[in-house]
Design an enzyme around this catalytic site. Sequence first.
Site, mmCIF file in Angstrom:
data_model
loop_
_atom_site.group_PDB
_atom_site.id
_atom_site.type_symbol
_atom_site.label_atom_id
_atom_site.label_comp_id
_atom_site.label_asym_id
_atom_site.label_seq_id
_atom_site.Cartn_x
_atom_site.Cartn_y
_atom_site.Cartn_z
ATOM 1 N N LYS A 44 11.003 3.392 5.812
ATOM 2 C CA LYS A 44 10.984 2.055 5.202
ATOM 3 C C LYS A 44 11.291 2.140 3.705
ATOM 4 C CE LYS A 44 6.036 2.106 4.239
ATOM 5 N NZ LYS A 44 4.869 1.290 4.059
ATOM 6 N N TYR A 72 9.367 1.245 -30.523
ATOM 7 C CA TYR A 72 8.638 -0.016 -30.720
ATOM 8 C C TYR A 72 7.169 0.246 -31.025
ATOM 9 C CZ TYR A 72 12.625 -2.411 -28.594
ATOM 10 O OH TYR A 72 13.867 -2.909 -28.324
HETATM 11 C C1 LIG Z 1 1.468 1.487 8.701
HETATM 12 C C2 LIG Z 1 1.967 2.689 7.990
HETATM 13 N N1 LIG Z 1 2.119 3.817 8.668
HETATM 14 C C3 LIG Z 1 2.557 4.956 8.082
HETATM 15 C C4 LIG Z 1 2.868 4.970 6.742
HETATM 16 C C5 LIG Z 1 3.325 6.263 6.113
HETATM 17 O O1 LIG Z 1 2.329 6.749 5.259
HETATM 18 P P1 LIG Z 1 2.589 8.070 4.401
HETATM 19 O O2 LIG Z 1 3.761 7.774 3.559
HETATM 20 O O3 LIG Z 1 1.346 8.237 3.625
HETATM 21 O O4 LIG Z 1 2.845 9.153 5.387
HETATM 22 C C6 LIG Z 1 2.709 3.819 5.982
HETATM 23 C C7 LIG Z 1 3.028 3.849 4.549
HETATM 24 O O5 LIG Z 1 2.829 2.994 3.774
HETATM 25 C C8 LIG Z 1 2.245 2.646 6.624
HETATM 26 O O6 LIG Z 1 2.088 1.505 5.947
#
Ligand SMILES: Cc1ncc(COP(=O)(O)O)c(C=O)c1O
Length: 368
Positions: A34, A258
């Site tokens: 994602k 700044y």
């Molecule tokens: C529902 C869910 N599963 C898995 C993951 C993956 O987690 P990680 O990146 O800590 O392995 C996430 C990450 O935000 C998540 O929201």
Amino acid sequence: MNPNLITIDLDAIQHNFGTLRELAGESALICVVKSDGYGHGLLSVAGALSDAGAKWFAVAHLEELVSLRNASFEQRILILPGIMPSEAAMAVENDATVALYRADVAHALSEVAMRLGRLARCHIKIDTGMSRLGVLPHEFHDFLEEVRVLPGLAITGAFSHFAVADVPGQRKTTEQFAAFADVVQAEAERLPELHIANTGGILGQCCCGLPLARAGIGLYGTPPADGWECADMLRPAMRFSSSLLSVKTIPAGATVSYGATHLCANETRVGVVPVGYDDGYPRSQPGGGVMLVRGRRVPVLGRVCMNLTMVDLSEAPDAEPGDEVVVLGRQGDESILVSELARRAGVITYEILCALGKQNPREMCAQI
Ligand SMILES: Cc1ncc(COP(=O)(O)O)c(C=O)c1O
């Protein structure tokens, strides 16, 4: 030409996939790609993982799933936060596996599946302690019975999400697993695709024999937080480099940037790097920032600007305009890990990777 460049090491991502797969034991990995592969590039990362044998992906939006399908990825793809009822047709048409916790979404998926003569795949999301998405454990069985009878729905799994698994050895992680196991145990045969572990869960060996585990941050080469001894088994996959835009010597007593917060006690050789907070480089680093020039650590001077940052070149006196500057990654014998950058900025590694990856030109390579 913009000298700023994110380089992504696809070999490292494949290496990390192999490492996490071994650590996960019996559990197959759902690769969390994602947010544009945590800033590393959705399609390139998915391609590398696919070549390494990934059978599952997880995304945050239907659009990401459609991008993967348009690029001909045939893996199972879980939409982690679920969908809105209005997205049901696109989800079914693109063979999504939808996180399910709303009856109206189940009805919408069923209707579309029947109309298209296809299956709507779902995993039920159970909230065991995150208080985010999912049905509560005591609601699970009633919800399952309500949606299971809907035609066209293929409910093949259930999952939950750990709240504190980024920190090793937390009691809440064990409690969440117990709550999950407690409600799904009786359904394990009819729901073969069960999963709860994220990277922290995998590193902490909390996959607990479930068929699947979701690996995100570990794939990109960093543990979810400090304190993991096995962090060395992962290889960083992102490098961020730039080059010196200007080098000059300023007199003792001059202030830098700044707010004039940095006062030079001595004459100082200052380099200007065309990287700022608009490029995802954190402005707030209370203990000070650091970059690499000529294989040396050079401290950030004064405040980070929108597009520019000044560094003290005392440790690299021969540096010239055009020299490479490394903001994240290795240069010579020195390196800045994302965990260091995150610690300096008081944020998590996830934020740094997503921000840098999203806001800079990116190049894929086999090794950095
Ligand atoms: C529902 C869910 N599963 C898995 C993951 C993956 O987690 P990680 O990146 O800590 O392995 C996430 C990450 O935000 C998540 O929201």
